[in-house]
Design a protein around this motif. Structure first.
Motif, PDB file in Angstrom:
ATOM      1  N   ILE A 558      79.055  79.829  55.259  1.00  0.00           N
ATOM      2  CA  ILE A 558      78.560  78.869  55.776  1.00  0.00           C
ATOM      3  C   ILE A 558      79.616  77.987  57.351  1.00  0.00           C
ATOM      4  O   ILE A 558      79.720  77.068  58.302  1.00  0.00           O
ATOM      5  CB  ILE A 558      77.774  77.345  55.386  1.00  0.00           C
ATOM      6  N   HIS A 559      80.474  78.024  56.781  1.00  0.00           N
ATOM      7  CA  HIS A 559      81.905  77.132  57.815  1.00  0.00           C
ATOM      8  C   HIS A 559      82.028  77.490  58.928  1.00  0.00           C
ATOM      9  O   HIS A 559      82.390  77.400  59.474  1.00  0.00           O
ATOM     10  CB  HIS A 559      83.156  77.250  56.834  1.00  0.00           C
ATOM     11  N   SER A 560      81.529  78.942  59.410  1.00  0.00           N
ATOM     12  CA  SER A 560      81.841  80.013  60.031  1.00  0.00           C
ATOM     13  C   SER A 560      80.636  78.884  61.232  1.00  0.00           C
ATOM     14  O   SER A 560      81.060  79.368  62.631  1.00  0.00           O
ATOM     15  CB  SER A 560      81.768  81.395  59.787  1.00  0.00           C
ATOM     16  N   GLU A 561      80.133  78.124  61.129  1.00  0.00           N
ATOM     17  CA  GLU A 561      79.355  77.563  61.882  1.00  0.00           C
ATOM     18  C   GLU A 561      79.964  76.361  62.112  1.00  0.00           C
ATOM     19  O   GLU A 561      78.495  75.594  62.886  1.00  0.00           O
ATOM     20  CB  GLU A 561      78.014  77.949  61.284  1.00  0.00           C
ATOM     21  N   LEU A 562      80.325  76.021  61.690  1.00  0.00           N
ATOM     22  CA  LEU A 562      81.200  74.492  61.744  1.00  0.00           C
ATOM     23  C   LEU A 562      82.273  74.161  62.718  1.00  0.00           C
ATOM     24  O   LEU A 562      82.964  75.231  61.940  1.00  0.00           O
ATOM     25  CB  LEU A 562      81.108  73.211  60.220  1.00  0.00           C
ATOM     26  N   ASN A 563      82.646  73.248  62.406  1.00  0.00           N
ATOM     27  CA  ASN A 563      84.072  73.290  63.514  1.00  0.00           C
ATOM     28  C   ASN A 563      84.760  72.397  61.911  1.00  0.00           C
ATOM     29  O   ASN A 563      84.751  72.500  61.314  1.00  0.00           O
ATOM     30  CB  ASN A 563      84.174  72.271  64.685  1.00  0.00           C
ATOM     31  N   SER A 564      86.178  73.200  61.996  1.00  0.00           N
ATOM     32  CA  SER A 564      87.106  72.145  61.530  1.00  0.00           C
ATOM     33  C   SER A 564      87.245  71.399  60.764  1.00  0.00           C
ATOM     34  O   SER A 564      87.345  70.973  59.446  1.00  0.00           O
ATOM     35  CB  SER A 564      88.372  72.395  62.053  1.00  0.00           C
ATOM     36  N   THR A 565      87.203  69.334  61.889  1.00  0.00           N
ATOM     37  CA  THR A 565      86.756  68.832  61.377  1.00  0.00           C
ATOM     38  C   THR A 565      85.645  68.333  59.408  1.00  0.00           C
ATOM     39  O   THR A 565      85.732  68.087  59.101  1.00  0.00           O
ATOM     40  CB  THR A 565      86.887  67.694  62.399  1.00  0.00           C
ATOM     41  N   GLU A 566      84.278  69.427  60.269  1.00  0.00           N
ATOM     42  CA  GLU A 566      83.216  69.522  59.975  1.00  0.00           C
ATOM     43  C   GLU A 566      83.556  69.379  58.406  1.00  0.00           C
ATOM     44  O   GLU A 566      83.146  69.391  57.292  1.00  0.00           O
ATOM     45  CB  GLU A 566      82.048  69.637  60.361  1.00  0.00           C
ATOM     46  N   SER A 567      83.920  71.062  58.143  1.00  0.00           N
ATOM     47  CA  SER A 567      84.441  71.411  57.168  1.00  0.00           C
ATOM     48  C   SER A 567      84.647  70.112  55.968  1.00  0.00           C
ATOM     49  O   SER A 567      84.900  70.629  55.146  1.00  0.00           O
ATOM     50  CB  SER A 567      85.221  72.756  57.932  1.00  0.00           C
ATOM     51  N   ALA A 568      86.024  69.802  56.420  1.00  0.00           N
ATOM     52  CA  ALA A 568      87.214  68.759  56.031  1.00  0.00           C
ATOM     53  C   ALA A 568      86.582  67.789  55.668  1.00  0.00           C
ATOM     54  O   ALA A 568      86.688  68.074  54.718  1.00  0.00           O
ATOM     55  CB  ALA A 568      88.166  68.618  56.700  1.00  0.00           C
ATOM     56  N   LEU A 569      85.859  67.512  55.950  1.00  0.00           N
ATOM     57  CA  LEU A 569      85.273  66.215  55.864  1.00  0.00           C
ATOM     58  C   LEU A 569      84.044  66.584  54.575  1.00  0.00           C
ATOM     59  O   LEU A 569      84.048  66.394  53.105  1.00  0.00           O
ATOM     60  CB  LEU A 569      84.039  65.676  57.176  1.00  0.00           C
ATOM     61  N   PHE A 607      91.732  74.289  56.928  1.00  0.00           N
ATOM     62  CA  PHE A 607      90.897  73.583  57.741  1.00  0.00           C
ATOM     63  C   PHE A 607      92.200  72.695  58.734  1.00  0.00           C
ATOM     64  O   PHE A 607      91.579  72.789  59.938  1.00  0.00           O
ATOM     65  CB  PHE A 607      90.371  73.426  57.923  1.00  0.00           C
ATOM     66  N   PHE A 608      93.288  72.562  58.318  1.00  0.00           N
ATOM     67  CA  PHE A 608      94.038  71.927  59.063  1.00  0.00           C
ATOM     68  C   PHE A 608      94.633  72.235  59.880  1.00  0.00           C
ATOM     69  O   PHE A 608      94.754  72.460  61.294  1.00  0.00           O
ATOM     70  CB  PHE A 608      94.729  70.891  58.402  1.00  0.00           C
ATOM     71  N   LYS A 609      95.283  73.516  59.421  1.00  0.00           N
ATOM     72  CA  LYS A 609      95.577  74.650  60.617  1.00  0.00           C
ATOM     73  C   LYS A 609      94.661  75.571  61.591  1.00  0.00           C
ATOM     74  O   LYS A 609      95.238  75.577  62.871  1.00  0.00           O
ATOM     75  CB  LYS A 609      96.428  75.573  59.419  1.00  0.00           C
ATOM     76  N   GLN A 610      93.967  75.226  60.895  1.00  0.00           N
ATOM     77  CA  GLN A 610      92.466  76.121  62.330  1.00  0.00           C
ATOM     78  C   GLN A 610      92.260  75.317  63.393  1.00  0.00           C
ATOM     79  O   GLN A 610      92.428  75.760  64.435  1.00  0.00           O
ATOM     80  CB  GLN A 610      90.893  76.958  61.229  1.00  0.00           C
ATOM     81  N   ALA A 611      92.154  74.081  62.353  1.00  0.00           N
ATOM     82  CA  ALA A 611      91.968  73.212  63.313  1.00  0.00           C
ATOM     83  C   ALA A 611      93.037  73.169  65.131  1.00  0.00           C
ATOM     84  O   ALA A 611      92.822  73.143  66.400  1.00  0.00           O
ATOM     85  CB  ALA A 611      91.599  71.855  63.122  1.00  0.00           C
ATOM     86  N   GLN A 612      94.183  73.119  64.402  1.00  0.00           N
ATOM     87  CA  GLN A 612      95.167  72.771  65.218  1.00  0.00           C
ATOM     88  C   GLN A 612      95.235  74.422  66.353  1.00  0.00           C
ATOM     89  O   GLN A 612      95.356  74.625  67.394  1.00  0.00           O
ATOM     90  CB  GLN A 612      96.896  73.205  64.836  1.00  0.00           C
ATOM     91  N   LYS A 613      95.254  75.690  65.534  1.00  0.00           N
ATOM     92  CA  LYS A 613      94.752  76.768  66.140  1.00  0.00           C
ATOM     93  C   LYS A 613      93.384  76.863  67.340  1.00  0.00           C
ATOM     94  O   LYS A 613      93.898  77.304  68.371  1.00  0.00           O
ATOM     95  CB  LYS A 613      94.544  77.698  64.679  1.00  0.00           C
ATOM     96  N   ASN A 614      92.658  76.582  66.573  1.00  0.00           N
ATOM     97  CA  ASN A 614      91.574  76.162  67.801  1.00  0.00           C
ATOM     98  C   ASN A 614      91.742  74.854  68.776  1.00  0.00           C
ATOM     99  O   ASN A 614      91.096  75.133  69.595  1.00  0.00           O
ATOM    100  CB  ASN A 614      90.127  75.912  67.286  1.00  0.00           C
ATOM    101  N   GLU A 616      91.432  72.041  68.281  1.00  0.00           N
ATOM    102  CA  GLU A 616      90.203  71.008  67.947  1.00  0.00           C
ATOM    103  C   GLU A 616      91.617  69.566  68.281  1.00  0.00           C
ATOM    104  O   GLU A 616      92.018  69.776  67.809  1.00  0.00           O
ATOM    105  CB  GLU A 616      90.072  70.629  66.683  1.00  0.00           C
ATOM    106  N   LYS A 617      90.479  68.494  68.587  1.00  0.00           N
ATOM    107  CA  LYS A 617      90.766  66.937  68.613  1.00  0.00           C
ATOM    108  C   LYS A 617      91.100  66.587  67.137  1.00  0.00           C
ATOM    109  O   LYS A 617      89.969  66.359  66.032  1.00  0.00           O
ATOM    110  CB  LYS A 617      90.503  66.048  69.464  1.00  0.00           C
ATOM    111  N   ILE A 618      92.305  66.420  66.999  1.00  0.00           N
ATOM    112  CA  ILE A 618      92.642  66.157  65.249  1.00  0.00           C
ATOM    113  C   ILE A 618      93.307  64.520  65.283  1.00  0.00           C
ATOM    114  O   ILE A 618      93.853  63.885  65.898  1.00  0.00           O
ATOM    115  CB  ILE A 618      93.967  66.855  64.336  1.00  0.00           C
ATOM    116  N   ASN A 619      92.076  64.329  64.080  1.00  0.00           N
ATOM    117  CA  ASN A 619      91.643  63.381  63.559  1.00  0.00           C
ATOM    118  C   ASN A 619      92.742  63.013  62.090  1.00  0.00           C
ATOM    119  O   ASN A 619      92.256  63.861  61.361  1.00  0.00           O
ATOM    120  CB  ASN A 619      91.026  62.124  62.920  1.00  0.00           C
ATOM    121  N   GLU A 620      93.894  62.713  61.775  1.00  0.00           N
ATOM    122  CA  GLU A 620      94.692  63.267  61.096  1.00  0.00           C
ATOM    123  C   GLU A 620      93.813  62.801  59.264  1.00  0.00           C
ATOM    124  O   GLU A 620      93.956  63.798  58.287  1.00  0.00           O
ATOM    125  CB  GLU A 620      96.291  62.822  60.455  1.00  0.00           C
TER     126      GLU A 620
END
Length: 709
Positions: A558-569, A607-614, A616-620
């Protein structure tokens, strides 16, 4: 690495000890304070009392000094003189006899044996004639003389040889702590002993040289070994004097001394005199000064003893001070049982052996551990002895029979521990009583009475600890092993829900529990808490089980349908969801802490690495768990076991070396990211923990043989 105490904790502990000391001191003062009210009584025999006088306190009536002295003198006269019999001198005499005959034997082996024998004996102060020496030359005669001489010396010296017959008809002979009465007519001097020997050997002619030689040697070797013992005699006389009671009777508190309008006779006059004397003693300034000094000293002693509690806890059980409610609990137990002891000590109907000191020791063993219980017992031994009039034996028996409870309470896992500990208390109480009865010579009635109170104490300790454990546990930041085992039962509703809703997480938690329990045993942490905490550490995943990889089967992730921030949260939120569920189901605080701390403030790395790879705007903050970092060794163990189990499971064919590398890397990463800095775990313990994981992980991933179809 020991956890640092919060600032001001030691000073806070000393303030609490000061309050506890004051409470104990006030209780002791109030219980033993006696108010004295006096009215001036009439003073002359034959007067009529103008008021009714009742004794305001207990006091004694003493014998008249002259009459007492006369009685003591008569008692002294009845004491027989004591003589000390030195049995050791018999061995010395026998040694001299053996030396003499050895000298004879050696001399006879030389040329001119008789001449040499006389010369050698003279050198050792043995003066014998040539005729006497010729007798010793014969082997048969020599053996007979040796036998008769040895027998006579042993016989007479065992009776005692005195220098002079005492004038008394009887004496007391003392030896080896034995005292026996003897008639002076039966005593022997050296001369009497020789005469007795000659009389008892009538078959030998009076002119026979053999008889003369034996008697001569007997005179040479016999020693005086019965002598007047001044110390023993004086001691016996002193005991005789002291055996004469100087107290004729006792006047008890509230006892009528004289009624108003009653004529004062000699007996009443003695009571009034004794009352006045006791009053003066109690009211003297020196006595008041001593009492004040004694009170100050007692207060300081109580404070010093309670200070030992801080010192021992700081050295050996620091977490008690960190979780200050535990220290306060130990202090409350101490104060309550000190007050109970003071009350018991003041009541004639109860014995100190009734004090159920085993109860707090059992409770502390369940609530904290046996180390804390032993510290409590040692401190209270000194406190009990101070409050019990410095009587060592009863204080020792009460305390250390109570401490025997810990023999059954090392990681207590069931309520059977209550019964076992109570049994140990009773058995040790009986054994200690028997030991001290042998040492002090207690009477059988006293021993049996002690047994009665000891039985009551063990029963009260058993029932009291069983009743009080649960309510005390609810008010302290601890959880007992019994409660943990109840919570860790797989029939628990929350665990059943986890197994049904998130089976992958459930099986993961079971494995983590096995790893954590083994690791906790290796570093002497609480294995039950570590295991049960592992069962619940991911309980928050029951809210959204499909978002966690261990619960995803062949279906689409199901994470394939979400961005990295949503998955991390979502991943991050399982900790908060777990804490909420734990509160909802009233799980123990220590379990809730493990749920909240098992990820610390770690990064949700995937998901942090995935966000960097994509890009995405990151809020640590969204990619870090909220923590806190593990605060206990058990929480740290669960964190490590969780990471290790998840990481090794992702390997296709993990070897022993690969598993060890993964465990080591996981621990190193936690150290580098500062996740283990607040839990008090040391590097040495981390190595032991790592080593404990190996057999379990290797066994889990070991391939089985392929069976034919």
């Amino acid at each position: 690495m020991k956890k640092a105490l919060p600032a001001g904790r030691i000073s806070h502990a000393f303030i609490n000890i000061g309050i506890a000391t004051l409470i104990i001191f006030i209780a002791d003062f109030l219980v033993f304070k006696k108010e004295l009210f006096f009215k001036e009584p009439a003073r002359q025999i034959g007067e009529i009392a103008t008021q009714t006088i009742v004794a305001p306190f207990d006091f004694l009536l003493y014998e008249d000094a002259e009459i007492l002295a006369e009685k003591q003198k008569k008692a002294e006269k009845k004491i027989l003189p004591h003589f000390y019999l030195s049995l050791g001198k018999s061995f010395n005499v026998q040694e001299k006899i053996n030396t003499f005959f050895g000298l004879v034997e050696n001399s006879l082996k030389q040329d001119s044996p008789v001449t040499n024998l006389q010369k050698n004996l003279l050198e050792h102060d043995y003066q014998l004639t040539i005729e006497e020496l010729r007798i010793l030359k014969g082997q048969e005669e020599k053996e007979k003389i040796y036998k008769d001489l040895t027998y006579a010396c042993e016989k007479y010296m065992s009776q005692g040889i005195v220098k002079q017959i005492p004038p008394n008809k009887k004496i007391i002979i003392c030896y080896d702590e034995v005292q026996k009465q003897a008639l002076t007519a039966n005593l022997l001097t050296k001369q009497k002993a020789i005469e007795k020997f000659e009389t008892q050997n009538k078959e030998i002619d009076s002119q026979d040289i053999y008889k003369k030689l034996t008697a001569k040697l007997l005179d040479t070797f016999l020693e005086i070994n019965l002598s007047y013992d001044t110390n023993a005699t004086q001691k016996a006389k002193k005991i005789a004097r002291l055996s004469i009671p100087n107290i004729t009777s006792e006047v008890l508190k509230n006892e009528l001394i004289v009624q108003n309008h009653q004529k004062i006779d000699a007996n009443i006059f003695r009571k009034l005199e004794a009352l006045e004397r006791e009053k003066n003693i109690r009211e003297t300034h020196s006595e008041k000064g001593k009492q004040n000094f004694f009170s100050v000293a007692k207060f300081v002693y109580i404070y010093f003893v309670l200070t030992m509690l801080i010192i021992l806890v700081y050295l050996f059980k620091r977490e008690v001070l960190i979780k200050f409610a535990l220290f306060r609990c130990m202090l409350i137990f101490t104060v309550l049982f000190a007050i109970l002891l003071i009350v018991i000590h003041d009541m004639d109907k109860f014995s100190i052996y009734f004090l159920p000191i085993g109860m707090p020791i059992i409770l502390l063993s369940f609530l904290i551990d046996i180390k804390a219980a032993i510290i409590y017992g040692i401190v209270n031994f000194f406190l009990i002895m101070g409050l019990n009039g410095w009587e060592f034996a009863p204080s020792f028996i009460v305390t250390f029979s109570g401490l025997a409870a810990v023999l059954a309470l090392n990681f207590p896992k069931s309520r059977r521990g209550f019964y076992q500990s109570s049994f140990y208390i009773l058995v040790s109480f009986i054994l200690l009583n028997l030991l001290f009865s042998l040492i002090n010579g207690w009477e059988l009635t006293k021993i049996l009475d002690n047994f009665k109170w000891g039985f009551f104490s063990s029963v009260v300790s058993l029932l009291g600890s069983m009743v009080l454990l649960a309510p005390i546990e609810q008010r302290l930041p601890v959880v007992t092993n019994i409660h943990l085992l109840e919570v860790g039962d797989f029939s628990n509703k929350l665990l059943k829900t986890l197994s049904e809703v998130a089976s992958g997480t459930y099986h993961h938690s079971i494995i983590v529990g096995n790893l954590a329990e083994t690791a906790a045993k290796a570093i002497q942490a609480n294995p039950i808490l570590a295991r049960v905490g592992s069962y619940y550490h991911d309980i928050g995943k029951t809210k959204n089980p499909e978002y966690f990889i261990e619960n995803i089967g062949d279906e689409k992730n199901i994470h394939s349908e979400l961005n990295s921030t949503e998955s991390a949260l979502i991943i991050k939120h399982h900790v908060e969801d777990g804490v909420k569920l734990a509160h909802e189901y009233h799980l123990p605080t220590s379990i809730i802490d493990i749920i909240q701390q098992h990820h610390g403030t770690a990064t949700i790395y995937y998901f942090f690495k995935q966000a960097q790879k994509n890009g995405e705007k990151i809020n640590e903050n969204n990619f870090h768990y909220d923590g806190p970092k593990p605060q206990t060794k058990e929480a740290a163990i669960v964190m490590i076991a969780d990471i290790v189990e998840s990481t090794t499971k992702s390997l296709e064919a993990p070897s022993k070396e690969t598993i060890n590398q993964i465990v080591e890397k996981a621990i190193d990463n936690l150290i580098k990211t500062d996740q283990l800095s607040e839990c008090g775990i040391s590097l040495q313990e981390l190595k032991a923990l790592q080593k404990s994981f190996e057999p379990i992980l290797v066994g889990m991933y070991k391939k089985r043989i392929v069976y034919p179809e």
